[in-house]
Design a protein around this motif. Structure first.
Motif, PDB file in Angstrom:
ATOM      1  N   ARG A   1       0.892  -1.175   0.135  1.00 31.20           N
ATOM      2  CA  ARG A   1      -0.045  -0.082   0.128  1.00 31.20           C
ATOM      3  C   ARG A   1       0.783   1.313   0.085  1.00 31.20           C
ATOM      4  NH1 ARG A   1      -2.882   1.542   3.903  1.00 31.20           N
ATOM      5  NH2 ARG A   1      -4.069   2.744   2.625  1.00 31.20           N
ATOM      6  N   ARG A   2       2.004   1.113   0.718  1.00 38.22           N
ATOM      7  CA  ARG A   2       3.072   2.162   0.896  1.00 38.22           C
ATOM      8  C   ARG A   2       3.386   2.676  -0.251  1.00 38.22           C
ATOM      9  NH1 ARG A   2       7.320   4.080  -0.572  1.00 38.22           N
ATOM     10  NH2 ARG A   2       7.391   2.239  -1.808  1.00 38.22           N
TER      11      ARG A   2
ATOM     12  N   PRO B   1      -2.090  14.837  10.010  1.00 35.71           N
ATOM     13  CA  PRO B   1      -2.055  13.331  10.424  1.00 35.71           C
ATOM     14  C   PRO B   1      -2.660  13.333  11.958  1.00 35.71           C
ATOM     15  CG  PRO B   1      -0.140  14.207   9.459  1.00 35.71           C
ATOM     16  CD  PRO B   1      -1.140  15.351   9.656  1.00 35.71           C
ATOM     17  N   PRO B   2      -3.068  12.089  12.387  1.00 33.01           N
ATOM     18  CA  PRO B   2      -3.762  11.692  13.666  1.00 33.01           C
ATOM     19  C   PRO B   2      -2.689  12.482  14.704  1.00 33.01           C
ATOM     20  CG  PRO B   2      -3.814   9.754  12.178  1.00 33.01           C
ATOM     21  CD  PRO B   2      -2.888  10.733  11.393  1.00 33.01           C
ATOM     22  N   THR B   3      -3.523  12.554  15.920  1.00 29.82           N
ATOM     23  CA  THR B   3      -2.686  13.418  16.706  1.00 29.82           C
ATOM     24  C   THR B   3      -1.862  11.948  17.621  1.00 29.82           C
ATOM     25  OG1 THR B   3      -4.529  15.011  17.322  1.00 29.82           O
ATOM     26  CG2 THR B   3      -2.862  14.338  19.279  1.00 29.82           C
ATOM     27  N   GLY B   4      -0.736  12.479  17.739  1.00 34.13           N
ATOM     28  CA  GLY B   4       0.338  11.361  18.449  1.00 34.13           C
ATOM     29  C   GLY B   4       1.011  10.598  17.511  1.00 34.13           C
ATOM     30  N   LEU B   5       0.646  10.841  16.049  1.00 35.68           N
ATOM     31  CA  LEU B   5       1.523   9.625  15.172  1.00 35.68           C
ATOM     32  C   LEU B   5       3.033  10.251  14.915  1.00 35.68           C
ATOM     33  CD1 LEU B   5       1.324   7.685  12.898  1.00 35.68           C
ATOM     34  CD2 LEU B   5       0.978   9.679  11.230  1.00 35.68           C
ATOM     35  N   SER B   6       3.255  11.327  15.211  1.00 39.63           N
ATOM     36  CA  SER B   6       4.902  11.731  15.387  1.00 39.63           C
ATOM     37  C   SER B   6       5.499  11.141  16.445  1.00 39.63           C
ATOM     38  CB  SER B   6       4.805  13.466  15.479  1.00 39.63           C
ATOM     39  OG  SER B   6       4.432  14.112  14.291  1.00 39.63           O
ATOM     40  N   SER B   7       4.838  11.020  17.489  1.00 38.69           N
ATOM     41  CA  SER B   7       5.457  10.472  18.719  1.00 38.69           C
ATOM     42  C   SER B   7       5.599   8.859  18.489  1.00 38.69           C
ATOM     43  CB  SER B   7       4.631  10.565  20.077  1.00 38.69           C
ATOM     44  OG  SER B   7       4.669  11.909  20.280  1.00 38.69           O
ATOM     45  N   THR B   8       4.567   8.367  18.007  1.00 39.75           N
ATOM     46  CA  THR B   8       4.563   6.741  17.452  1.00 39.75           C
ATOM     47  C   THR B   8       5.773   6.665  16.549  1.00 39.75           C
ATOM     48  OG1 THR B   8       2.123   6.552  17.682  1.00 39.75           O
ATOM     49  CG2 THR B   8       3.174   4.973  16.442  1.00 39.75           C
ATOM     50  N   LEU B   9       5.964   7.574  15.460  1.00 39.55           N
ATOM     51  CA  LEU B   9       6.935   7.112  14.182  1.00 39.55           C
ATOM     52  C   LEU B   9       8.283   7.617  15.058  1.00 39.55           C
ATOM     53  CD1 LEU B   9       5.350   9.058  11.298  1.00 39.55           C
ATOM     54  CD2 LEU B   9       5.093   6.741  12.224  1.00 39.55           C
TER      55      LEU B   9
ATOM     56  N   ASP C   1      -2.820   6.168   6.392  1.00 39.50           N
ATOM     57  CA  ASP C   1      -2.821   6.606   4.971  1.00 39.50           C
ATOM     58  C   ASP C   1      -2.075   8.106   4.818  1.00 39.50           C
ATOM     59  OD1 ASP C   1      -4.724   4.813   4.168  1.00 39.50           O
ATOM     60  OD2 ASP C   1      -6.440   5.806   4.986  1.00 39.50           O
ATOM     61  N   VAL C   2      -0.934   8.208   5.621  1.00 43.69           N
ATOM     62  CA  VAL C   2      -0.079   9.099   5.560  1.00 43.69           C
ATOM     63  C   VAL C   2       1.065   8.837   4.638  1.00 43.69           C
ATOM     64  CG1 VAL C   2       1.679  10.531   6.971  1.00 43.69           C
ATOM     65  CG2 VAL C   2      -0.628   9.953   7.541  1.00 43.69           C
TER      66      VAL C   2
ATOM     67  N   MET D   1      12.215  14.649   4.501  1.00 46.30           N
ATOM     68  CA  MET D   1      10.906  13.998   3.935  1.00 46.30           C
ATOM     69  C   MET D   1      10.001  14.810   4.338  1.00 46.30           C
ATOM     70  SD  MET D   1      10.689  10.275   5.195  1.00 46.30           S
ATOM     71  CE  MET D   1      10.390   9.884   6.842  1.00 46.30           C
ATOM     72  N   ARG D   2       8.730  14.755   3.669  1.00 43.06           N
ATOM     73  CA  ARG D   2       7.354  15.692   4.061  1.00 43.06           C
ATOM     74  C   ARG D   2       6.449  14.509   4.473  1.00 43.06           C
ATOM     75  NH1 ARG D   2       4.834  18.354   0.557  1.00 43.06           N
ATOM     76  NH2 ARG D   2       6.166  17.509  -1.353  1.00 43.06           N
ATOM     77  N   LEU D   3       5.403  14.816   5.333  1.00 41.84           N
ATOM     78  CA  LEU D   3       4.447  13.370   5.437  1.00 41.84           C
ATOM     79  C   LEU D   3       3.248  14.291   5.519  1.00 41.84           C
ATOM     80  CD1 LEU D   3       6.087  11.766   8.669  1.00 41.84           C
ATOM     81  CD2 LEU D   3       6.259  10.919   6.368  1.00 41.84           C
ATOM     82  N   GLY D   4       2.355  13.492   5.099  1.00 40.79           N
ATOM     83  CA  GLY D   4       0.861  14.125   4.971  1.00 40.79           C
ATOM     84  C   GLY D   4      -0.065  13.179   4.210  1.00 40.79           C
ATOM     85  N   HIS D   5      -1.151  13.660   3.976  1.00 40.16           N
ATOM     86  CA  HIS D   5      -2.322  12.926   3.296  1.00 40.16           C
ATOM     87  C   HIS D   5      -2.431  13.468   1.890  1.00 40.16           C
ATOM     88  CE1 HIS D   5      -4.026  11.036   6.716  1.00 40.16           C
ATOM     89  NE2 HIS D   5      -4.174  12.315   7.565  1.00 40.16           N
ATOM     90  N   ALA D   6      -2.346  12.365   0.978  1.00 42.59           N
ATOM     91  CA  ALA D   6      -2.314  12.621  -0.471  1.00 42.59           C
ATOM     92  C   ALA D   6      -3.701  12.219  -1.059  1.00 42.59           C
ATOM     93  CB  ALA D   6      -1.147  12.052  -1.274  1.00 42.59           C
TER      94      ALA D   6
END
Length: 328
Positions: free
Chosen positions: A116-117, A129-137, A270-271, A303-308
């Motif tokens: 999928r990626r 992106p969802p709250t907390g995703l940065s910490s998870t990553l 979906d980021v 890199m940049r992260l986001g929804h496309a």
């Protein structure tokens, strides 16, 4: 019981789906019973942009992580020995596939993201992106011995964007760089199973603010996919860097494994990621980024992260016959 050769074919197929610089796919895999070996294919290194092979090894690290994850998906543990033979420096790893406990739901979910990626080349939507995703990553990167830094200060983001523009324009002035891009960005209608195909980038680059320069894969030929205006996002997204404390070949391989772990975890929400590593291909600019924005750590990926909004789909991949060999 699944035969060892089928297990090897399964994990190699997963490994081959990893992202790589300019989709060079700079790897091949050996098979010997329940052991799979991971090799760097130096003929696919970017001699101009990546003479030390740093980006090549980051790419191979991403493939190694996929291989490990595929093994877990099958209920195996991948026991990895890095650089097992000093006389064969391009032999990166021996991976023994050992039967173990079944995969967890989390491992299965992450494995599903391999196909999928996809890499994104353009702007992102306004959806955050969802709250907390940065910490998870960040936690995922640490599991592989790397650091994921979110660049939050707008001034730092603008500076990194400016450096990407400086590097991109400098590369466009270099015949050697242009020739290397031409080697890995073929014209539309070709039958190659590697490189950056014209359907993988937009005909007109999105202009985000701050603006991170896009690679000139079309080289003024007007190639690329046409996007409907309402489907073209214009947000920069979240700017992050993958960094390592040291800068050895082992660190580059670790950075690639961390990168792929981060990308797959992000894909669950979906980021997508857009890569901007031009500045890191100039030693003087990479040293500047390290000193000013990394607290002395070594930047490996920007890199940049986001929804496309628009899915570009997966890139082309080399067939198994080209990347898998019997290992004596």
């Amino acid at each position: 019981m699944v035969p060892p050769e089928e297990i090897a074919a399964f994990v190699i197929d997963a490994a081959s789906q990893a992202p790589s610089v300019h989709n060079t796919q700079p790897w091949w895999f050996g098979v010997h019973g329940s052991r799979v070996t991971v090799h760097a294919d130096t003929d696919r290194r970017l001699d101009v942009a990546d003479p030390d092979g740093r980006e090549m090894l980051i790419s191979c690290g991403a493939a190694l992580f996929n291989l490990r994850l595929a093994a877990r998906h099958l209920g195996h543990t991948a026991e990895v020995r890095l650089w097992p033979d000093p006389e064969r420096p391009t032999l990166l790893a021996d991976v023994d596939l050992i039967p173990d406990r079944p995969a967890t739901a989390d491992e299965r979910r992450m494995f599903e993201q391999i196909t999928r990626r996809h890499s994104h080349r353009g702007g992102f939507t306004a959806d955050r992106p969802p709250t907390g995703l940065s910490s998870t990553l960040g936690a995922e990167a640490r599991r592989e011995g790397a650091v994921l830094r979110v660049v939050a200060d707008l001034r730092a983001i603008r500076a990194l964007a400016g450096l990407s523009e400086v590097a991109e324009q400098t590369q466009r002035l270099s015949p050697d760089h242009v020739g290397e891009i031409a080697r890995w960005a073929p014209a539309p209608g070709n039958r190659r199973k590697d490189g950056v195909q014209a359907g993988a980038y937009p005909r007109e680059a999105a202009h985000t603010d701050p603006h991170f320069a896009a690679r000139d894969f079309a080289r003024g030929q007007g190639w690329g996919r046409t996007e409907a205006r309402h489907l073209t996002g214009d947000r920069t997204g979240t700017v992050v860097m993958v960094m390592t404390r040291e800068d050895t070949a082992a660190d580059w391989l670790a950075a690639g494994q961390a990168l792929q772990r981060v990308l797959l975890r992000a894909a669950e929400d979906d980021v997508s990621a857009a890569f901007h590593t031009q500045a890191l291909e100039f030693p003087e600019l990479r040293a500047f980024v390290r000193e000013r924005y990394c607290d002395g750590a070594h930047p490996q990926v920007i890199m940049r992260l986001g929804h496309a909004e628009e899915e570009t789909g997966g890139g082309v991949r080399r067939p198994e016959a080209e990347i898998a060999r019997d290992e004596p």
